[in-house]
Design a protein around this motif. Structure first.
Motif, PDB file in Angstrom:
ATOM      1  N   SER A  63      -3.700  -3.557  13.553  1.00 13.25           N
ATOM      2  CA  SER A  63      -2.394  -3.595  12.898  1.00 13.25           C
ATOM      3  C   SER A  63      -1.663  -4.914  13.116  1.00 13.25           C
ATOM      4  CB  SER A  63      -1.519  -2.445  13.411  1.00 13.25           C
ATOM      5  OG  SER A  63      -1.287  -2.575  14.811  1.00 13.25           O
ATOM      6  N   ARG A  64      -2.124  -5.720  14.057  1.00  7.77           N
ATOM      7  CA  ARG A  64      -1.455  -6.990  14.344  1.00  7.77           C
ATOM      8  C   ARG A  64      -1.919  -8.122  13.435  1.00  7.77           C
ATOM      9  NH1 ARG A  64      -3.234  -7.366  20.466  1.00  7.77           N
ATOM     10  NH2 ARG A  64      -5.147  -6.610  19.434  1.00  7.77           N
ATOM     11  N   ASN A  65      -2.876  -7.880  12.567  1.00 10.09           N
ATOM     12  CA  ASN A  65      -3.415  -8.943  11.712  1.00 10.09           C
ATOM     13  C   ASN A  65      -2.307  -9.618  10.908  1.00 10.09           C
ATOM     14  OD1 ASN A  65      -6.092  -8.659  12.457  1.00 10.09           O
ATOM     15  ND2 ASN A  65      -6.491  -7.066  10.936  1.00 10.09           N
ATOM     16  N   GLY A  66      -2.435 -10.904  10.750  1.00  8.11           N
ATOM     17  CA  GLY A  66      -1.463 -11.676   9.983  1.00  8.11           C
ATOM     18  C   GLY A  66      -1.854 -13.129   9.952  1.00  8.11           C
ATOM     19  N   THR A  67      -0.939 -13.953   9.498  1.00 11.38           N
ATOM     20  CA  THR A  67      -1.224 -15.369   9.299  1.00 11.38           C
ATOM     21  C   THR A  67      -1.693 -16.056  10.569  1.00 11.38           C
ATOM     22  OG1 THR A  67       0.430 -15.456   7.543  1.00 11.38           O
ATOM     23  CG2 THR A  67      -0.267 -17.561   8.497  1.00 11.38           C
ATOM     24  N   TRP A  68      -1.075 -15.715  11.707  1.00 10.65           N
ATOM     25  CA  TRP A  68      -1.357 -16.441  12.935  1.00 10.65           C
ATOM     26  C   TRP A  68      -1.845 -15.544  14.058  1.00 10.65           C
ATOM     27  CZ3 TRP A  68      -2.102 -21.236  12.131  1.00 10.65           C
ATOM     28  CH2 TRP A  68      -1.374 -21.921  11.173  1.00 10.65           C
ATOM     29  N   PHE A  69      -2.343 -14.366  13.743  1.00  9.12           N
ATOM     30  CA  PHE A  69      -2.841 -13.515  14.823  1.00  9.12           C
ATOM     31  C   PHE A  69      -4.109 -14.120  15.420  1.00  9.12           C
ATOM     32  CE2 PHE A  69      -5.209  -9.629  16.278  1.00  9.12           C
ATOM     33  CZ  PHE A  69      -4.472  -9.505  17.443  1.00  9.12           C
ATOM     34  N   ARG A  70      -4.245 -13.974  16.731  1.00  2.00           N
ATOM     35  CA  ARG A  70      -5.281 -14.717  17.466  1.00  2.00           C
ATOM     36  C   ARG A  70      -6.700 -14.261  17.193  1.00  2.00           C
ATOM     37  NH1 ARG A  70      -2.822 -11.831  22.168  1.00  2.00           N
ATOM     38  NH2 ARG A  70      -4.242 -10.136  22.781  1.00  2.00           N
ATOM     39  N   ASN A  71      -6.908 -13.078  16.637  1.00  2.00           N
ATOM     40  CA  ASN A  71      -8.265 -12.624  16.301  1.00  2.00           C
ATOM     41  C   ASN A  71      -8.481 -12.804  14.804  1.00  2.00           C
ATOM     42  OD1 ASN A  71      -8.823 -11.982  18.918  1.00  2.00           O
ATOM     43  ND2 ASN A  71      -8.344  -9.812  18.721  1.00  2.00           N
ATOM     44  N   PHE A  72      -9.337 -13.761  14.445  1.00  2.00           N
ATOM     45  CA  PHE A  72      -9.377 -14.176  13.040  1.00  2.00           C
ATOM     46  C   PHE A  72     -10.750 -14.564  12.527  1.00  2.00           C
ATOM     47  CE2 PHE A  72      -8.422 -17.844  15.701  1.00  2.00           C
ATOM     48  CZ  PHE A  72      -9.330 -18.793  15.260  1.00  2.00           C
ATOM     49  N   ARG A 108       0.839  -1.193   0.000  1.00  2.00           N
ATOM     50  CA  ARG A 108       0.000   0.000   0.000  1.00  2.00           C
ATOM     51  C   ARG A 108       0.880   1.250   0.000  1.00  2.00           C
ATOM     52  NH1 ARG A 108      -5.184   1.933  -0.909  1.00  2.00           N
ATOM     53  NH2 ARG A 108      -5.784   3.501   0.612  1.00  2.00           N
ATOM     54  N   LEU A 109       0.718   2.122  -0.985  1.00  2.00           N
ATOM     55  CA  LEU A 109       1.413   3.405  -1.079  1.00  2.00           C
ATOM     56  C   LEU A 109       2.908   3.278  -1.348  1.00  2.00           C
ATOM     57  CD1 LEU A 109      -0.345   5.299   1.862  1.00  2.00           C
ATOM     58  CD2 LEU A 109      -0.978   5.258  -0.560  1.00  2.00           C
ATOM     59  N   GLY A 110       3.424   2.055  -1.466  1.00  2.00           N
ATOM     60  CA  GLY A 110       4.824   1.889  -1.798  1.00  2.00           C
ATOM     61  C   GLY A 110       5.784   2.254  -0.687  1.00  2.00           C
ATOM     62  N   ASN A 111       5.304   2.254   0.559  1.00  2.00           N
ATOM     63  CA  ASN A 111       6.175   2.654   1.677  1.00  2.00           C
ATOM     64  C   ASN A 111       6.225   1.610   2.786  1.00  2.00           C
ATOM     65  OD1 ASN A 111       3.682   2.886   2.872  1.00  2.00           O
ATOM     66  ND2 ASN A 111       3.758   5.124   3.107  1.00  2.00           N
ATOM     67  N   TRP A 112       5.734   0.398   2.519  1.00  2.00           N
ATOM     68  CA  TRP A 112       5.716  -0.724   3.453  1.00  2.00           C
ATOM     69  C   TRP A 112       4.805  -0.494   4.664  1.00  2.00           C
ATOM     70  CZ3 TRP A 112       7.057  -4.868   1.229  1.00  2.00           C
ATOM     71  CH2 TRP A 112       8.186  -4.950   0.399  1.00  2.00           C
ATOM     72  N   SER A 113       3.989   0.556   4.632  1.00  2.00           N
ATOM     73  CA  SER A 113       3.110   0.820   5.776  1.00  2.00           C
ATOM     74  C   SER A 113       2.012  -0.229   5.891  1.00  2.00           C
ATOM     75  CB  SER A 113       2.481   2.206   5.659  1.00  2.00           C
ATOM     76  OG  SER A 113       1.704   2.305   4.466  1.00  2.00           O
ATOM     77  N   GLU A 114       1.638  -0.838   4.758  1.00  2.00           N
ATOM     78  CA  GLU A 114       0.608  -1.882   4.737  1.00  2.00           C
ATOM     79  C   GLU A 114       0.905  -2.771   3.550  1.00  2.00           C
ATOM     80  OE1 GLU A 114      -4.232  -2.354   4.037  1.00  2.00           O
ATOM     81  OE2 GLU A 114      -3.359  -0.366   4.365  1.00  2.00           O
ATOM     82  N   ASN A 115       1.154  -4.065   3.792  1.00  2.00           N
ATOM     83  CA  ASN A 115       1.526  -4.928   2.688  1.00  2.00           C
ATOM     84  C   ASN A 115       0.957  -6.328   2.888  1.00  2.00           C
ATOM     85  OD1 ASN A 115       3.910  -6.631   3.970  1.00  2.00           O
ATOM     86  ND2 ASN A 115       4.193  -4.492   4.587  1.00  2.00           N
ATOM     87  N   TYR A 116       0.808  -7.054   1.775  1.00  2.00           N
ATOM     88  CA  TYR A 116       0.170  -8.364   1.774  1.00  2.00           C
ATOM     89  C   TYR A 116       0.915  -9.305   0.831  1.00  2.00           C
ATOM     90  CZ  TYR A 116      -3.546  -5.605   3.855  1.00  2.00           C
ATOM     91  OH  TYR A 116      -4.260  -4.772   4.674  1.00  2.00           O
ATOM     92  N   PRO A 117       0.901 -10.650   1.065  1.00  2.00           N
ATOM     93  CA  PRO A 117       0.379 -11.308   2.266  1.00  2.00           C
ATOM     94  C   PRO A 117       1.349 -11.181   3.434  1.00  2.00           C
ATOM     95  CG  PRO A 117       1.322 -12.937   0.800  1.00  2.00           C
ATOM     96  CD  PRO A 117       1.411 -11.616   0.071  1.00  2.00           C
ATOM     97  N   ALA A 118       1.013 -11.780   4.577  1.00  2.00           N
ATOM     98  CA  ALA A 118       1.884 -11.672   5.751  1.00  2.00           C
ATOM     99  C   ALA A 118       3.246 -12.291   5.462  1.00  2.00           C
ATOM    100  CB  ALA A 118       1.233 -12.351   6.954  1.00  2.00           C
TER     101      ALA A 118
END
Length: 862
Positions: A621-630, A67-77
């Protein structure tokens, strides 16, 4: 060969919007991790074409979307891995964050141009699921579809597979319009659908086989009728396919593609072939039938079955009602464990068998055992460890001590012979298993099968048919992982699931290592089953991890981070994050919240989240492959502390509260000093399971936990040697340990009656109050207020519930430390559960005692 008859349709041209530059960027080894802007091709869809060579110092060729080319938000984890020396058309959905990478000839002219990032067929032929179309030329998409001629047969094409941009035909003239009318089509047969995404034209071409063709494919395997049986086998690599039936060879010929099946060879043999023995050969090599309904024990010979002759005596009983999936309380049990011990009270000939599990009226020491115990406990579902035909423990009659959980499949659709009293009476073997299910249904209990489609016993199972059954990378840790990304392999799994639901009245499935599968394939299975059997409220859930393997398709597999995508298909996963926050680790002595180790539960915040069924929050912001809220829905969280894997609940608590514990690298116990007093350990058990029974989601119990079952040898818990079996197994991994470890000893029910009564009363409380089993995360957010009072530093977590569907408000308190007083919400309250289970203390207001190491529940009438 095939001959195409083109169904000519009038065409027209629709306008195409010019693409705009987006604020999403490609970054990967193909561009030295620079930021390359992606092109917006639809409202939420972006694409780029990239040529990959090798990798870099960090690994092989791979990429992310930034997102935006600045690594502030990127996918996948985790980086999205691709193949070296390959060009890819890469598509990204900015809403769902779904990524696809399709190989193309090149990105400098050989890659196909397109307007749509993807295209899906959706209609009655695939139960309105999403079947991907393939880009075969510039702007040209195709898919082959079997139309069965049903009434109101129709379809549409859908750009993203989520209905946000779909096309129909308002004028029935071959011209697509966005959000247009369903396209009705009355013909029957295999048709090739072609869509031009630039002109919005489409055509349907009849695919007709004219040489060396069998009949259309109804189903694979042996399809019986009294006049003859049709035998069909998928063989994508070889045309040298034959059936050997009762010793006679019948050559098989290529069949018309139909009903979604491809590359099938087929032959029909006349006569009533019920109970006839058969197998297939491919290139002269003997192979079993992957769709076989019955098998000769200890062989690769299958049996033709007229399944109508295997119905339970008296016919099928009504299925137990299930208000909603969140109302489920699952009881996991191994068939042999449940009744093999003499204390089960089951007739000797039935011990460890299908019919032993459902023998009524059994007792030990004056308390109920067996099926009557399950009814008394109050569970809604029994989850059976594998009961299909597995490879180990082949000895018949069942007189040897061999033991196995059964996670080594041999015939996916055949009931295991060792659990039958008549394993070579094939009709009765099937009838026994149907009777088990029927009697559980009569007792008000549904049945979930533990299924192991992620691997086979060995590659010998299917490899001689085609290597396409197996993944190139070993994902299950067994050397023979099944590749469900191959369409006909995925279809085999779907067909097997449907067979158990349709033929045996199964009510759900627990998938072993569902994490080796792409979530899109699992969604297809769920969508199909829940569409066709919409009245069943089937349970579908599994383990969202693999066999400790590095997976090149990690980003598309079933993980915590992708679970929410399966909410509409009613597919859930085991909530291991909540499990470990409550108890600590699985095979050692590290502790969690139920032992008053608050820091292990993230200072209570992990309990705070688990109480709410771990809801996904897109803004976290903690979302990812193994984050506990899913989870996208409460039913997606299977809440548990112990299962057949790892230490059972009582063994975990006992060992964690022992002293001087030494374990080796295989988790085996070298030495220990037993706990001096078992009062506190028993309280810890109640506290942990109290959280499971009062959390949002689905509750899960492992057999025997309700009366402190131990899987140490002959229950000698104080002896280190009793925890171990062989070089690596034993109590923590009893998959092949003998009955002395695994059998349920029913004297524990009377010896530990307070624990049983606690489980029973908390299950009854859960059933009584709808507020403990809300049916959407929106409701949980609105009607459950969870708090972690600062004055208790994470020791106390509370939940106030005012769910409109409940007759009472509830106030739930989890206290992992010493006794405290907590402030009640306004009004008068009654305490209905404490450390010992059910209680009844009315007239409480202001503040009230919440015992330490306990769940306390208060209710308030409206």
């Amino acid at each position: 060969m095939k001959k195409s008859y083109i169904l000519t349709l009038a065409m027209s041209v629709a306008s195409v919007a010019s693409p705009a530059m987006a604020d999403w960027f490609f970054r990967g080894t193909a561009n030295a991790w620079d930021a390359t802007a992606m092109t917006q091709v639809a409202a939420n869809n972006y694409q780029t074409c990239q040529a990959f060579t090798g990798g870099d110092g960090g690994g092989g060729p791979r990429f992310k979307i930034d997102r935006l080319g600045n690594w502030s938000e990127n996918y996948p984890a985790s980086d999205y891995a691709v193949n070296a020396n390959t060009s890819y058309q890469i598509n990204f959905n900015s809403v769902t964050k779904a990524i696809s990478a399709t190989s193309v000839a090149s990105c400098t002219g050989g890659g196909f141009s397109k307007v749509f990032p993807s295209l899906y067929f959706r209609g009655t032929p695939n139960s309105w699921g999403s079947t991907a179309m393939q880009l075969v030329a510039n702007n040209t998409w195709q898919v082959q579809v079997y139309f069965d001629g049903q009434s109101n047969q129709r379809f549409k094409v859908d750009v993203l597979g989520d209905w946000t941009q779909n096309y129909g035909d308002n004028g029935a003239n071959g011209s697509l319009e966005q959000s247009g009318a369903d396209i009705f089509f009355s013909a029957q047969g295999d048709y090739l659908l072609t869509v031009n995404d630039q002109t919005k034209q489409y055509s349907l071409a009849l695919q007709t086989c004219t040489n060396n063709c069998g009949t259309g494919v109804e189903s694979l395997g042996a399809v019986y009728d009294s006049a003859g049986t049709t035998f069909s086998l998928w063989s994508p690599d070889s045309s040298s396919v034959a059936l050997v039936l009762e010793g006679v060879t019948h050559n098989m010929t290529y069949a018309n593609n139909a009903a979604g099946y491809t590359d099938v060879y087929q032959v029909r043999v006349d006569g009533d072939l019920h109970l006839a023995e058969y197998y297939f050969t491919v290139n002269g090599q003997r192979v079993r039938d992957p769709y076989g309904k019955m098998a000769v024990p200890q062989s690769d010979t299958n049996i033709v079955m007229d399944m109508s002759r295997t119905e339970p005596v008296g016919g099928w009983a009504a299925r137990p009602a299930l208000e909603n999936r969140e109302a489920s309380v699952i009881y996991e049990v191994h068939m042999r464990d449940f009744t093999i011990h003499a204390s089960s009270g089951v007739d000797p000939a039935k011990r460890g068998k299908y019919l032993g599990m459902v023998q009524a009226g059994t007792t030990h020491n004056g308390v109920k055992t067996g099926i009557d115990h399950l009814k008394e406990l109050g569970v809604t579902h029994v989850q059976l460890l594998p009961v299909y035909d597995y490879a180990t423990c082949d000895g018949l009659p069942d007189s040897d001590p061999c033991y196995n959980w059964g996670y080594d499949p041999r015939n996916y659709n055949v009931p295991e012979d060792r659990y039958s009293q008549t394993p070579t009476d094939y009709e009765n073997r099937a009838r026994e298993f149907k009777t088990l299910i029927n009697e559980l249904h009569k007792a008000g209990i549904r049945v979930v099968m533990d299924v192991v489609y992620n691997h086979t016993y060995s590659k010998e199972m299917f490899n001689a048919i085609t290597g396409k059954y197996y993944t190139p990378t070993d994902l299950s840790g067994t050397g023979n992982s099944i590749d469900a990304d191959v369409p006909m392999v995925s279809r085999m799994i779907q067909d097997s699931l449907e067979y158990w639901v349709d033929e045996y009245n199964i009510d759900g499935f627990r998938f072993d290592l569902i994490g080796i599968f792409s979530h899109a394939e699992v969604e297809k299975w769920g969508a199909y089953l829940n569409s066709k059997y919409a009245d069943r409220n089937l349970l579908l859930y599994g383990e969202p991890w693999n066999g400790y393997a590095a997976d090149p398709k990690e980003g598309q597999r079933v993980r915590y981070g992708t679970t929410r995508f399966m909410a509409q298909e009613h597919v859930g996963v085991f909530n291991g994050a909540y499990r470990e926050a409550i108890k600590g680790n699985n095979d050692g002595t590290a502790t969690g919240f139920m032992f008053n180790n608050v820091s292990a539960a993230d200072n209570g915040w992990a309990i705070f989240d688990g109480l709410r069924a771990s809801p996904y929050d897109a803004n976290d912001s903690r979302n990812g492959t193994w984050f506990r809220n899913f989870t996208g829905d409460p039913e997606q969280s299977i809440n548990y502390i112990s299962a057949h894997d790892n230490f059972g609940l009582w063994d975990k608590v006992y060992l964690s509260l022992a002293s001087n514990v030494v374990q080796n690298a295989s988790h085996q116990v070298v030495s220990l000093t037993p706990p001096a007093d078992l009062g506190y350990p028993k309280r810890v058990v109640n506290f942990g399971m109290g959280q499971i029974f009062t959390s949002q989601g689905i509750a899960f119990v492992h057999a025997g936990d309700e009366f402190l079952r131990t899987k140490t040898a002959d229950e000698q818990m104080s002896l280190a040697s009793a925890w171990n079996y062989g070089a690596h197994g034993g109590t923590h991994n009893s998959y092949n340990s003998p009955d002395s470890f695994n059998s349920i000893k029913w004297h524990n029910k009377s010896a530990n009656a307070p624990t049983f009564n606690y489980f029973k009363s908390l299950i009854a409380l859960r059933k009584t109050h709808a507020g403990l089993r809300m049916t959407s995360q929106a409701d949980v957010a609105q009607y459950l207020s969870v708090a972690r009072p600062g004055e208790f530093s994470g020791q106390v977590v509370t939940g106030y519930i005012n769910y409109p569907s409940d007759s009472h408000n509830l106030f739930v308190v989890y206290n992992s430390g010493a006794n405290v007083y907590v402030n009640l919400p306004a009004g008068n309250w009654t305490r209905v559960a404490d450390a010992d289970g059910a209680t009844q203390v009315a007239g409480l207001s202001g503040s009230a005692l919440a015992e330490g190491t306990a769940v306390t529940v208060f209710i308030q009438a409206r």
